[in-house]
Design a protein around this motif. Sequence first.
Motif, short mmCIF file in Angstrom:
data_model
loop_
_atom_site.label_atom_id
_atom_site.label_comp_id
_atom_site.label_asym_id
_atom_site.label_seq_id
_atom_site.Cartn_x
_atom_site.Cartn_y
_atom_site.Cartn_z
N GLY A 1 0.82 -1.21 0.00
CA GLY A 1 0.00 0.00 0.00
C GLY A 1 0.85 1.26 0.00
O GLY A 1 0.43 2.29 0.52
N ILE A 2 2.04 1.17 -0.60
CA ILE A 2 2.94 2.33 -0.62
C ILE A 2 2.32 3.46 -1.43
O ILE A 2 2.43 4.63 -1.08
CB ILE A 2 4.32 1.91 -1.19
N SER A 3 1.64 3.12 -2.51
CA SER A 3 0.89 4.13 -3.27
C SER A 3 -0.22 3.44 -4.02
O SER A 3 -0.20 2.22 -4.23
CB SER A 3 1.81 4.90 -4.23
N GLY A 4 -1.20 4.21 -4.42
CA GLY A 4 -2.28 3.74 -5.27
C GLY A 4 -2.37 4.63 -6.49
O GLY A 4 -2.20 5.85 -6.39
N ILE A 5 -2.60 4.05 -7.64
CA ILE A 5 -2.54 4.80 -8.89
C ILE A 5 -3.83 4.63 -9.67
O ILE A 5 -4.38 3.52 -9.76
CB ILE A 5 -1.33 4.32 -9.74
N MET A 6 -4.32 5.74 -10.20
CA MET A 6 -5.48 5.73 -11.08
C MET A 6 -5.16 6.52 -12.34
O MET A 6 -4.81 7.70 -12.27
CB MET A 6 -6.72 6.33 -10.39
N ILE A 7 -5.26 5.87 -13.48
CA ILE A 7 -5.07 6.54 -14.77
C ILE A 7 -6.45 6.76 -15.38
O ILE A 7 -7.22 5.81 -15.58
CB ILE A 7 -4.20 5.70 -15.71
N TYR A 8 -6.77 8.00 -15.65
CA TYR A 8 -8.01 8.35 -16.33
C TYR A 8 -7.71 8.53 -17.80
O TYR A 8 -6.82 9.31 -18.17
CB TYR A 8 -8.60 9.64 -15.74
N VAL B 1 -0.63 8.76 -2.14
CA VAL B 1 0.54 8.39 -1.33
C VAL B 1 0.05 7.61 -0.12
O VAL B 1 -0.79 8.09 0.65
CB VAL B 1 1.33 9.64 -0.89
N GLY B 2 0.57 6.41 0.04
CA GLY B 2 0.13 5.54 1.12
C GLY B 2 1.19 5.32 2.18
O GLY B 2 1.69 6.27 2.80
N ASN B 3 1.58 4.06 2.35
CA ASN B 3 2.43 3.66 3.47
C ASN B 3 3.92 3.83 3.16
O ASN B 3 4.67 2.85 3.07
CB ASN B 3 2.14 2.21 3.85
N THR B 4 4.37 5.05 3.01
CA THR B 4 5.79 5.28 2.72
C THR B 4 6.68 4.90 3.91
O THR B 4 7.85 4.57 3.74
CB THR B 4 6.03 6.75 2.34
N ASN B 5 6.12 4.94 5.12
CA ASN B 5 6.90 4.54 6.30
C ASN B 5 7.29 3.06 6.24
O ASN B 5 8.38 2.68 6.64
CB ASN B 5 6.12 4.82 7.58
N ILE B 6 6.36 2.24 5.71
CA ILE B 6 6.66 0.81 5.58
C ILE B 6 7.81 0.61 4.60
O ILE B 6 8.66 -0.26 4.79
CB ILE B 6 5.40 0.04 5.11
N ALA B 7 7.82 1.44 3.54
CA ALA B 7 8.91 1.34 2.56
C ALA B 7 10.26 1.58 3.23
O ALA B 7 11.24 0.87 2.97
CB ALA B 7 8.69 2.34 1.43
N MET B 8 10.30 2.57 4.11
CA MET B 8 11.55 2.86 4.81
C MET B 8 11.92 1.73 5.76
O MET B 8 13.08 1.33 5.85
CB MET B 8 11.43 4.18 5.57
N GLU B 9 10.93 1.17 6.46
CA GLU B 9 11.18 0.07 7.39
C GLU B 9 11.74 -1.16 6.68
O GLU B 9 12.61 -1.86 7.19
CB GLU B 9 9.90 -0.31 8.12
N LYS B 10 11.22 -1.44 5.49
CA LYS B 10 11.61 -2.63 4.76
C LYS B 10 12.72 -2.37 3.76
O LYS B 10 13.14 -3.28 3.03
CB LYS B 10 10.39 -3.22 4.04
N GLY B 11 13.20 -1.13 3.69
CA GLY B 11 14.29 -0.81 2.79
C GLY B 11 13.90 -0.82 1.34
O GLY B 11 14.72 -1.10 0.46
#
Length: 342
Positions: free
Chosen positions: A223-230, A313-323
């Motif tokens: 869930g680091i980010s979610g994307i929608m293309i219109y 923008v979602g769980n960027t903290n998790i990205a940092m935790e997991k490298g």
Amino acid sequence: MIDRISDDEDRKTFKKYLNHVKNVNVLFPIGLNYAIGGICIHDLKVNRNGYRKGTLTSFKVLTSFENKNKKLDRLYASVYSSQRIAERTAGGIMMEKRFIVAGLGSIGSNLCYFLNGYNNATFALTDRDWLTVDNIGRHLLGFEYIGQYKSHAVARHLQQYRPDRKVQALLKNLQELKEEEINKASAIFVCTGDIMSEKWLFSQMAEGNIRKPAFILWLEPYGISGIMIYVNPEDEESVKRLREKANDNFMSYCMVKREEYEDGERLTKHDAGCNGSYSLYSANDVSMFLSSMFHIIDKLLEKPSESKCYRWVGNTNIAMEKGVNLVSSLGVSKNTLQELPV
């Protein structure tokens, strides 16, 4: 009550029907457009001592014996109709919207919850997969639907809310649908994660075969980010550019760096003995992503614009935790919405 039936033919019809059916609900208008009144006639004992079997009729028992002065059970029924529900909510029926939702997994199924809020919407749901135990942690549906095809299960769920809702369930890929059916839709929602379906859609738009707007939605791992293309098919240049970017899996819109996806084991999981893989993100991530995007979807359905990409923008903290390396997370916080050109 019988005296109130003023027409002789109606009285004969009522008598004949009661004798044949035995238990009868009689309904009649009471001057309200949202309710009707009635009475319930039941438990009439037609077999009595001293009378040959079949001699007494229900009508005779109702108008004689102890039933003559017995009070009947009163009925009050609410009228169900699209017009009545609309009056009690939005105040009127909205303009008709026809939605095609391709892919009824965690994103597509929960998106249907939001789209179901339009009181004059019809659905064509297409997915060839069925619901398993592993799906229900972040799917719209729960345990009772396990083992059912997702398209059929979501269709039943929507019709539990509104039995008159027109919902078509299809066991097909998006590219198997007929062009004329697709072009009847108000919008196409692609939540399959299948790049082949997306490429096919862009090719059909570029060739002028599909002329309806589309929304392509997905969540990145964790869930680091979610994307929608219109995609607006009238914006021909953007359709060409998006078709090219589809060849690169839309990596230019992802928050996770390209090289992270090359090491698939870091971002996806596999069950033993299973050929498929899945990304890790929660039901809460799905809800946060879709609730952030839905006001944009609503606006674009009302007033189309040029094609555009929106990133939650979602769980960027998790990205940092997991490298997990990101393209950029400076100056952004969770639930920030970004607009990216296409």
